[in-house]
Design an enzyme around this catalytic site. Structure first.
Site, PDB file in Angstrom:
ATOM      1  N   ASP A  11       1.911  -1.804   4.799  1.00 48.84           N
ATOM      2  CA  ASP A  11       2.999  -1.387   3.921  1.00 48.84           C
ATOM      3  C   ASP A  11       3.005  -2.200   2.628  1.00 48.84           C
ATOM      4  O   ASP A  11       2.944  -3.437   2.670  1.00 48.84           O
ATOM      5  CB  ASP A  11       4.348  -1.566   4.621  1.00 48.84           C
ATOM      6  CG  ASP A  11       4.669  -0.420   5.555  1.00 48.84           C
ATOM      7  OD1 ASP A  11       3.741   0.037   6.261  1.00 48.84           O
ATOM      8  OD2 ASP A  11       5.826   0.008   5.588  1.00 48.84           O
TER       9      ASP A  11
ATOM     10  N   GLU B  57       9.996  13.259   2.369  1.00 51.30           N
ATOM     11  CA  GLU B  57       9.765  13.413   3.802  1.00 51.30           C
ATOM     12  C   GLU B  57      10.631  12.389   4.520  1.00 51.30           C
ATOM     13  O   GLU B  57      10.276  11.224   4.635  1.00 51.30           O
ATOM     14  CB  GLU B  57       8.291  13.191   4.161  1.00 51.30           C
ATOM     15  CG  GLU B  57       8.021  13.479   5.632  1.00 51.30           C
ATOM     16  CD  GLU B  57       6.893  12.648   6.245  1.00 51.30           C
ATOM     17  OE1 GLU B  57       6.386  13.060   7.298  1.00 51.30           O
ATOM     18  OE2 GLU B  57       6.541  11.583   5.695  1.00 51.30           O
TER      19      GLU B  57
ATOM     20  N   ASN C 152       4.254   4.284   0.416  1.00 49.63           N
ATOM     21  CA  ASN C 152       4.830   3.378   1.406  1.00 49.63           C
ATOM     22  C   ASN C 152       3.786   2.358   1.850  1.00 49.63           C
ATOM     23  O   ASN C 152       4.105   1.203   2.123  1.00 49.63           O
ATOM     24  CB  ASN C 152       5.331   4.157   2.623  1.00 49.63           C
ATOM     25  CG  ASN C 152       5.787   3.244   3.742  1.00 49.63           C
ATOM     26  OD1 ASN C 152       6.830   2.617   3.645  1.00 49.63           O
ATOM     27  ND2 ASN C 152       4.979   3.153   4.794  1.00 49.63           N
TER      28      ASN C 152
ATOM     29  N   ASP D  31       5.582  10.710   0.896  1.00 53.02           N
ATOM     30  CA  ASP D  31       5.314  10.480   2.309  1.00 53.02           C
ATOM     31  C   ASP D  31       6.138   9.311   2.833  1.00 53.02           C
ATOM     32  O   ASP D  31       6.291   8.289   2.155  1.00 53.02           O
ATOM     33  CB  ASP D  31       3.818  10.191   2.486  1.00 53.02           C
ATOM     34  CG  ASP D  31       3.431   9.989   3.925  1.00 53.02           C
ATOM     35  OD1 ASP D  31       3.475  10.972   4.691  1.00 53.02           O
ATOM     36  OD2 ASP D  31       3.092   8.849   4.298  1.00 53.02           O
TER      37      ASP D  31
END
Length: 553
Positions: free
Chosen positions: A212, A285, A148, A242
């Protein structure tokens, strides 16, 4: 092990809870039993037990006070020695390694090189040796893949930030002004997500040190897939993803999470991973409500178990398990299982857990109460899906004494010595309190220890196909108050009755209208009793905080 004869459920299932002590109101059992189907597909990960390891805190091999990959290799026999006839190993099936890539931080979630092992942990050769030794024992290894965002020190970002005309400018999101977006997981957040650099603003949802990556850029998408293939080629068996729900943003607020574009990329990524290594796993996640988590499995029309992320952590169920254990009431857990049955696609595999590296440890949340810790272990290892244990949970490891995340990730206590068996020098962070008894050596040979319970439950689970990869029929009411959680685990002709008493009083559960049933104990705490009431019913008596597991024939 021989399988039992077919067990027919009578059309009407009833359940009452009778207790010694004060009268407790009982909720209503649904007229139609709650059913969760067995996971579709035969991949190893749909029924494996995973063990989360923070390498820095597991075992130091070179005396620098930091855990490393050679140290982890030296402890593999504790996790699984590869010999099913032994009982001294824990018996888990797979390891999840928290970030091991090169990073400037202790935690590793800000990566500066996705193809280099953090020098604190060792080398690429050490990782390959870890995978070889784990595979020799029947253990799989999955890696925390943090795509990410990267570190702001990553060469990609340094180049991207250098100029508005940089070749990697669009690898991250840049604006001429600050749009003012806040962090999406908190409706009252005042935390800025756009950060100033060289006269412009870049997006970093967590903080400015972790910008990001921009997955709208094709080159970024291809690079992420190339990195995944690189590690699969080095021996990894999959990835924990993640912050999976925050990948591609389309605007502020609701546009910062769970976007259609995010789902589309994970489908693309999953297809690539399956092509490189067909049995590799992806674990999402997605810290969100049950209905949102359900969407990350993707479509089951052509791909059994879903074409997006085949495992997703069940945060809402973890919350209900801990709450139910603390309150001595199982109906919240039952209600969450019923919601999963309604909204999860049929045939997907759940990923239940108690706590992980982002939570206050379960032993601290439960105040170290032995009965409640026993309940937690019993629940986790008897529910459907692929359970995840956090290192140290099996010995009752508590949080450290500080309020930072390091206190959730303290060194593993192998013994009660000053070094804890972890290192020959001072550890990178202080041990958690209570390690005089919450350590491996103190509990290894004690049959009543928490560690022994985890070992015993894991072996019972592995001895029963129904417990390991079967479906679930829920007997507990979903409202009101019930001291017991009762369910039937089923696969083919094997039926296993599981009943947990979450209270500090003795409890009676039943009668369960089960045709043709005799009960073979698979795991019963002292005093746990199955009472047959004719050919089609049975009742269970459980002492406080105890569990009974019976195969029905």
């Amino acid at each position: 092990m021989p399988r039992s004869r077919s067990l027919r459920l009578l059309p009407l299932l009833t359940l009452t809870a009778c207790i010694s002590g004060p009268t407790t109101p009982t909720g209503q059992v649904p007229s139609t039993p709650v059913e969760i189907a067995p996971p579709a597909g035969t991949e190893w990960y749909r029924h494996a037990v995973f063990y989360e390891v923070f390498v820095r805190s597991f075992q130091d091999s070179n005396g620098d006070g930091k855990g490393d990959l050679p140290g982890l290799i030296s402890r593999l026999d504790y996790l699984n020695d590869g010999d099913p006839s032994t009982t001294t190993d824990l018996g888990v099936d797979a390891l999840w390694l928290m970030p091991i890539f090169d990073s400037p931080s202790y935690h590793g979630y800000d990566v500066v090189d996705y193809e280099r092992i953090n020098p604190d942990y060792g080398t690429l050769e050490d990782f390959e040796r870890l995978c070889a030794e784990a595979h020799r024992r029947g253990l799989r290894v999955i890696l925390d893949l943090v795509i990410n965002h990267s570190s702001s020190q990553h060469p990609w970002f340094v180049e991207s930030a250098s100029s508005s005309t940089s070749a990697k400018r669009d690898w991250y999101q840049w604006r001429d002004n600050n749009p003012g977006w806040k962090q999406p997981w908190d409706a009252y957040s005042t935390t800025q997500t756009w950060h100033a650099r060289n006269g412009a603003y870049y997006y970093g949802v967590f903080w400015g040190g972790m910008p990001d990556l921009n997955f709208k850029t094709p080159a970024v998408r291809e690079e992420a897939k190339r990195i995944a293939a690189f590690w699969l080629g080095k021996g990894a068996d999959g990835f924990r993803l993640d912050a999976a729900r925050y990948l591609i943003e389309t605007g502020s607020g609701t546009g910062q999470a769970d976007t259609p574009e995010t789902h589309a990329f994970w489908k693309e990524f999953a297809a690539h991973v399956r092509q490189v290594k067909p049995d590799a796993v992806l674990v999402g996640e997605n810290w969100s409500p049950t209905s949102s988590i359900a969407t990350y499995y993707g479509s089951t029309d052509k791909m059994p178990g879903g074409d997006e992320l085949p495992l997703n952590f069940n945060f809402p169920l973890a919350e209900q398990m801990i709450s139910g254990i603390q309150r001595g009431n199982a109906t919240g857990i039952a209600a969450k299982l019923a919601e999963m049955a309604r909204v999860y696609p049929a045939g997907v595999a759940d990923a239940p857990f108690l706590t992980n590296h982002d939570h206050v440890r379960i032993a601290t949340q439960l105040g170290g109460a032995r009965g409640q810790l026993v309940n937690a272990a019993s629940l986790l290892l008897t529910l459907p899906g692929s359970p995840f244990l956090y290192y140290g949970e099996e010995v009752g490891l508590a949080n450290g004494t500080t309020n930072n995340d390091e206190a959730k990730r303290t060194p593993m206590p192998w013994d009660a010595s000053s070094s804890g068996g972890f290192s020959t020098s001072a550890p990178w962070f202080s041990f958690a309190p209570g390690r005089e008894s919450a350590n491996v050596a103190a509990q290894t040979s004690t049959s009543s220890s928490l560690l022994s319970r985890y070992r015993d439950l894991l072996r019972v689970r592995q001895s029963s196909a129904a417990l390991e990869r079967g479906g679930l029929t829920l007997f507990t009411p979903t409202s009101g108050n019930s001291l017991t959680l009762a369910f039937l685990r089923t696969l083919a002709d094997e039926r296993v009755l599981v009943v947990h008493n979450l209270s500090d009083s003795s409890a009676t559960a039943g009668p369960f209208n089960l045709a043709e049933s005799t009960a073979e104990p698979l795991f019963t705490d002292s005093g746990a009793t199955y009472l047959s009431e004719g050919s089609s019913a049975g009742r269970v008596i459980l002492p406080a905080r105890s569990t009974g597991i019976w195969r029905l024939r």
